[in-house]
Scaffold this motif. Structure first.
Motif, PDB file in Angstrom:
ATOM      1  N   ALA A 264       0.833  -1.200   0.000  1.00  0.00           N
ATOM      2  CA  ALA A 264       0.000   0.000   0.000  1.00  0.00           C
ATOM      3  C   ALA A 264       0.873   1.258   0.000  1.00  0.00           C
ATOM      4  CB  ALA A 264      -0.928  -0.004   1.215  1.00  0.00           C
ATOM      5  N   THR A 265       1.960   1.232   0.750  1.00  0.00           N
ATOM      6  CA  THR A 265       2.867   2.389   0.802  1.00  0.00           C
ATOM      7  C   THR A 265       3.439   2.692  -0.574  1.00  0.00           C
ATOM      8  OG1 THR A 265       3.460   1.871   3.092  1.00  0.00           O
ATOM      9  CG2 THR A 265       4.937   3.340   1.893  1.00  0.00           C
ATOM     10  N   ALA A 266       3.830   1.655  -1.302  1.00  0.00           N
ATOM     11  CA  ALA A 266       4.386   1.843  -2.652  1.00  0.00           C
ATOM     12  C   ALA A 266       3.376   2.536  -3.560  1.00  0.00           C
ATOM     13  CB  ALA A 266       4.803   0.494  -3.236  1.00  0.00           C
ATOM     14  N   PHE A 267       2.108   2.128  -3.460  1.00  0.00           N
ATOM     15  CA  PHE A 267       1.057   2.763  -4.268  1.00  0.00           C
ATOM     16  C   PHE A 267       0.951   4.251  -3.923  1.00  0.00           C
ATOM     17  CE2 PHE A 267      -3.269   4.382  -4.517  1.00  0.00           C
ATOM     18  CZ  PHE A 267      -3.602   4.125  -5.834  1.00  0.00           C
ATOM     19  N   PHE A 268       0.928   4.566  -2.617  1.00  0.00           N
ATOM     20  CA  PHE A 268       0.741   5.956  -2.193  1.00  0.00           C
ATOM     21  C   PHE A 268       1.959   6.826  -2.473  1.00  0.00           C
ATOM     22  CE2 PHE A 268      -2.957   4.330   0.110  1.00  0.00           C
ATOM     23  CZ  PHE A 268      -3.862   5.356  -0.112  1.00  0.00           C
ATOM     24  N   LYS A 269       3.145   6.224  -2.558  1.00  0.00           N
ATOM     25  CA  LYS A 269       4.335   7.008  -2.930  1.00  0.00           C
ATOM     26  C   LYS A 269       4.171   7.559  -4.339  1.00  0.00           C
ATOM     27  CE  LYS A 269       8.016   5.126  -0.043  1.00  0.00           C
ATOM     28  NZ  LYS A 269       9.167   4.201   0.018  1.00  0.00           N
ATOM     29  N   GLU A 270       3.695   6.710  -5.238  1.00  0.00           N
ATOM     30  CA  GLU A 270       3.483   7.137  -6.625  1.00  0.00           C
ATOM     31  C   GLU A 270       2.340   8.161  -6.690  1.00  0.00           C
ATOM     32  OE1 GLU A 270       1.715   7.455 -10.400  1.00  0.00           O
ATOM     33  OE2 GLU A 270       0.734   6.226  -8.872  1.00  0.00           O
ATOM     34  N   LEU A 271       1.283   7.913  -5.932  1.00  0.00           N
ATOM     35  CA  LEU A 271       0.137   8.822  -5.923  1.00  0.00           C
ATOM     36  C   LEU A 271       0.541  10.195  -5.393  1.00  0.00           C
ATOM     37  CD1 LEU A 271      -3.480   8.116  -5.103  1.00  0.00           C
ATOM     38  CD2 LEU A 271      -2.338   9.733  -3.607  1.00  0.00           C
ATOM     39  N   ARG A 272       1.353  10.190  -4.353  1.00  0.00           N
ATOM     40  CA  ARG A 272       1.825  11.448  -3.759  1.00  0.00           C
ATOM     41  C   ARG A 272       2.557  12.299  -4.803  1.00  0.00           C
ATOM     42  NH1 ARG A 272       3.536  14.113   1.274  1.00  0.00           N
ATOM     43  NH2 ARG A 272       4.827  15.797   0.507  1.00  0.00           N
ATOM     44  N   GLN A 273       3.360  11.675  -5.634  1.00  0.00           N
ATOM     45  CA  GLN A 273       4.083  12.411  -6.666  1.00  0.00           C
ATOM     46  C   GLN A 273       3.127  13.108  -7.621  1.00  0.00           C
ATOM     47  OE1 GLN A 273       7.405  13.042  -6.845  1.00  0.00           O
ATOM     48  NE2 GLN A 273       7.362  12.051  -4.830  1.00  0.00           N
ATOM     49  N   ARG A 274       2.045  12.433  -7.959  1.00  0.00           N
ATOM     50  CA  ARG A 274       1.082  13.014  -8.907  1.00  0.00           C
ATOM     51  C   ARG A 274       0.321  14.187  -8.303  1.00  0.00           C
ATOM     52  NH1 ARG A 274      -2.969  10.041 -10.529  1.00  0.00           N
ATOM     53  NH2 ARG A 274      -2.769   8.306  -9.084  1.00  0.00           N
ATOM     54  N   TYR A 275       0.031  14.097  -6.998  1.00  0.00           N
ATOM     55  CA  TYR A 275      -0.733  15.166  -6.339  1.00  0.00           C
ATOM     56  C   TYR A 275       0.154  16.258  -5.743  1.00  0.00           C
ATOM     57  CZ  TYR A 275      -5.209  12.667  -6.656  1.00  0.00           C
ATOM     58  OH  TYR A 275      -6.361  12.051  -7.111  1.00  0.00           O
ATOM     59  N   ASN A 276       1.467  16.085  -5.854  1.00  0.00           N
ATOM     60  CA  ASN A 276       2.409  16.992  -5.204  1.00  0.00           C
ATOM     61  C   ASN A 276       2.171  18.474  -5.473  1.00  0.00           C
ATOM     62  OD1 ASN A 276       4.421  16.357  -3.313  1.00  0.00           O
ATOM     63  ND2 ASN A 276       5.977  17.216  -4.669  1.00  0.00           N
ATOM     64  N   PRO A 277       1.782  18.875  -6.704  1.00  0.00           N
ATOM     65  CA  PRO A 277       1.567  20.306  -6.947  1.00  0.00           C
ATOM     66  C   PRO A 277       0.499  20.941  -6.053  1.00  0.00           C
ATOM     67  CG  PRO A 277       1.714  19.107  -9.023  1.00  0.00           C
ATOM     68  CD  PRO A 277       1.657  18.079  -7.948  1.00  0.00           C
ATOM     69  N   LEU A 278      -0.392  20.122  -5.473  1.00  0.00           N
ATOM     70  CA  LEU A 278      -1.460  20.662  -4.626  1.00  0.00           C
ATOM     71  C   LEU A 278      -0.998  20.946  -3.200  1.00  0.00           C
ATOM     72  CD1 LEU A 278      -4.509  18.421  -5.607  1.00  0.00           C
ATOM     73  CD2 LEU A 278      -4.168  20.818  -6.185  1.00  0.00           C
ATOM     74  N   ILE A 279       0.159  20.437  -2.833  1.00  0.00           N
ATOM     75  CA  ILE A 279       0.578  20.525  -1.431  1.00  0.00           C
ATOM     76  C   ILE A 279       1.221  21.876  -1.157  1.00  0.00           C
ATOM     77  CG2 ILE A 279       2.011  19.517   0.383  1.00  0.00           C
ATOM     78  CD1 ILE A 279       1.733  16.829  -1.044  1.00  0.00           C
ATOM     79  N   ASN A 280       0.604  22.600  -0.233  1.00  0.00           N
ATOM     80  CA  ASN A 280       1.138  23.889   0.192  1.00  0.00           C
ATOM     81  C   ASN A 280       2.293  23.635   1.159  1.00  0.00           C
ATOM     82  OD1 ASN A 280       1.541  26.348   1.695  1.00  0.00           O
ATOM     83  ND2 ASN A 280      -0.461  27.050   0.972  1.00  0.00           N
ATOM     84  N   VAL A 281       3.397  24.317   0.956  1.00  0.00           N
ATOM     85  CA  VAL A 281       4.569  24.084   1.799  1.00  0.00           C
ATOM     86  C   VAL A 281       4.248  24.296   3.278  1.00  0.00           C
ATOM     87  CG1 VAL A 281       5.461  26.458   1.573  1.00  0.00           C
ATOM     88  CG2 VAL A 281       7.032  24.575   2.055  1.00  0.00           C
ATOM     89  N   ILE A 282       3.306  25.187   3.573  1.00  0.00           N
ATOM     90  CA  ILE A 282       2.918  25.458   4.963  1.00  0.00           C
ATOM     91  C   ILE A 282       2.291  24.217   5.600  1.00  0.00           C
ATOM     92  CG2 ILE A 282       1.301  26.793   6.392  1.00  0.00           C
ATOM     93  CD1 ILE A 282       1.862  29.155   4.511  1.00  0.00           C
ATOM     94  N   SER A 283       1.580  23.418   4.783  1.00  0.00           N
ATOM     95  CA  SER A 283       0.931  22.215   5.310  1.00  0.00           C
ATOM     96  C   SER A 283       1.936  21.178   5.788  1.00  0.00           C
ATOM     97  CB  SER A 283       0.048  21.576   4.232  1.00  0.00           C
ATOM     98  OG  SER A 283      -0.934  22.470   3.803  1.00  0.00           O
ATOM     99  N   GLU A 284       3.143  21.242   5.269  1.00  0.00           N
ATOM    100  CA  GLU A 284       4.152  20.238   5.607  1.00  0.00           C
ATOM    101  C   GLU A 284       5.078  20.676   6.737  1.00  0.00           C
ATOM    102  OE1 GLU A 284       5.345  17.550   2.051  1.00  0.00           O
ATOM    103  OE2 GLU A 284       5.741  19.616   1.464  1.00  0.00           O
ATOM    104  N   GLN A 285       5.062  21.945   7.057  1.00  0.00           N
ATOM    105  CA  GLN A 285       6.009  22.459   8.038  1.00  0.00           C
ATOM    106  C   GLN A 285       5.513  22.232   9.462  1.00  0.00           C
ATOM    107  OE1 GLN A 285       6.364  26.572   6.947  1.00  0.00           O
ATOM    108  NE2 GLN A 285       7.862  26.186   5.345  1.00  0.00           N
ATOM    109  N   ILE A 286       6.446  21.981  10.364  1.00  0.00           N
ATOM    110  CA  ILE A 286       6.116  21.963  11.793  1.00  0.00           C
ATOM    111  C   ILE A 286       6.038  23.410  12.266  1.00  0.00           C
ATOM    112  CG2 ILE A 286       7.049  21.448  14.091  1.00  0.00           C
ATOM    113  CD1 ILE A 286       8.073  18.810  12.915  1.00  0.00           C
TER     114      ILE A 286
END
Length: 451
Positions: A264-286
């Motif tokens: 399942a992780t392998a599938f989501f790694k590929e999916l994450r790459q495709r959706y990456n443009p939607l991720i706001n850098v603020i959402s990832e920061q601590i």
């Protein structure tokens, strides 16, 4: 044993991808997750209902049915906003009953029911409807910190929820502010008092959630909400794999099938790459400022977009500092939909226009009791200055709402848009968006990989 609920299909992509994961991807992921051995898959409710209609031109009911079919071995879970269901206002009791029964028929097994003010009167009817449908009723404590939010108060609320015949209790820490010592103390106290399973939901915004989860496991928590690693961290949940390995071989072993999880992780790694443009850098920061301001990730995104629209991004720090002041004025509501939006919008007004020079209608409604009883009483003088003669609502807000179902049928069935009970409820939740969707006017946004 400490089981794990996987949030990838709902809260994780709501937190990181602006709720934009397509149903096609969800259905490809569901069979992989179904083999892992999760307590449940959180896959519906929250913002996904509105977002799938508004931005993706997808039917949320069809998504639910497909998830249930694709993951037959794992219970499907939804987030229900109490008397607000998946909308932004209180609905009449007959609509609440109808929505829950239709959601249950379409595939929801576990209903996580919360109220933005922790007013259990707003949770009683939906929880009763869940029990009537023969499904798992999870009563929810919206966790927050303030002078009036104490372990004792939360334990008292847990007792009330047990008395409402809940099957389990969820501590929903939407801003990721629960500290490890508090998690241990609170879970221990609830477990000793109510004697039904307890689940913890948090976010990694402040970077402290994994430690809180470890403390919760030591206190005997029954279930932890996690997100598969490519969709974890930041404003999402702690990573599933990391927590499962931490628990492996201990008395709290989650029973996870690691081989299936790796697939399942392998599938989501590929999916994450495709959706990456939607991720706001603020959402990832601590950002440990959340511990002071209590601003969840989704609320921060809303504040940024409001200020950007006014060309006032330089006022962000002032707005963040104003949020706790507005929250205190309004009786220390937990900041979760819809109170997070209400407090956030008012904080923006206060900074840009002067304190309470402009007062939003929803702020007035909150202050008058339109959403229920606030955790702390609101200062009568402040109330008077905000309401300017408006009536105060003392009882359960839905008590003043007449039955709506027949009225909704009479309004929408003649339009020719209602082909099913699900269509009627789509229109009830958001008439404008529902009409546009059912009439084919909404076109799906371009996928990030199509840009």
């Amino acid at each position: 044993m400490t089981k794990i609920t996987e949030t990838a299909l709902r809260d994780a992509h709501q937190s990181l991808f602006a709720t934009r994961m397509r149903t096609d991807d969800i259905i490809k992921a569901a069979p992989l997750l179904d083999k892992v051995g999760f307590q449940s898959l959180e896959a519906w409710g929250g913002a996904t209902f509105d977002a799938s209609l508004r931005f993706l031109a997808e039917d949320p009911w069809e998504r639910l049915r497909q998830v249930k079919k694709a993951a037959p071995n794992t219970p499907v879970q939804m987030l229900l906003r109490g008397q607000n269901l998946v909308g932004y206002r209180n609905y009449a009791d007959d609509v609440v009953d109808f929505f829950v029964s239709v959601a249950a028929k379409n595939g929801v097994d576990i209903f996580r029911v919360f109220d933005a003010l922790n007013d259990t009167r707003n949770m009683e009817r939906p929880l009763a409807a869940v029990k009537k449908a023969g499904k798992h009723a999870q009563g929810t404590i919206s966790y927050t910190t303030s002078p009036v939010h104490t372990t004792q108060k939360f334990v008292e609320m847990a007792k009330e929820l047990k008395d409402m015949d809940c099957d389990s209790i969820c501590i929903k820490d939407m801003a990721g502010v629960i500290m490890p010592a508090t998690a241990y103390e609170l879970i221990k106290a609830i477990k000793e008092t109510v004697g039904i399973p307890v689940q913890l939901h948090s976010h990694c915004t402040a970077g402290t959630a994994p430690m809180a989860y470890q403390a919760a496991a030591e206190a005997g928590v029954d279930v932890l909400d996690c997100a598969i690693s490519p969709l974890s961290g930041g404003t999402s949940q702690p990573p599933t794999e990391s927590m499962a390995y931490c628990l492996q071989g201990t008395k709290n072993d989650s029973g996870i099938d690691f081989k299936a999880l790796t697939e399942a992780t392998a599938f989501f790694k590929e999916l994450r790459q495709r959706y990456n443009p939607l991720i706001n850098v603020i959402s990832e920061q601590i950002d440990t400022r959340v511990l002071e301001y209590q601003v969840p990730g989704g609320m921060l995104s809303n504040l940024l977009s409001q200020l950007q629209a006014q060309n006032k991004l330089d006022k962000l720090e002032e707005v963040l500092a104003e949020v706790p002041k507005v929250r205190e004025d309004c009786g220390f509501p937990p900041l979760v939909t819809p109170t997070s939006q209400i407090v956030g919008v008012q904080a923006v007004f206060n900074v840009l226009m002067g304190r309470y020079k402009v007062v939003g209608n929803e702020t007035k409604n909150l202050v008058r009791g339109g959403y229920g009883q606030t955790p702390a009483p609101i200062d009568p003088e402040f109330q008077k200055s905000i309401l300017k003669g408006m009536d105060i609502i003392e009882g359960r807000p839905a008590d003043s709402i007449a039955p709506e179902l027949d009225k909704l049928r009479a309004e929408f069935e003649p339009t020719g848009l209602v082909k099913s009970d699900e269509d009627l409820l789509t229109l009830a939740m958001n008439p404008a968006v529902g009409k546009d969707f059912l009439s084919g006017k909404i076109k799906a946004e371009k996928a990030p990989w199509e840009e």
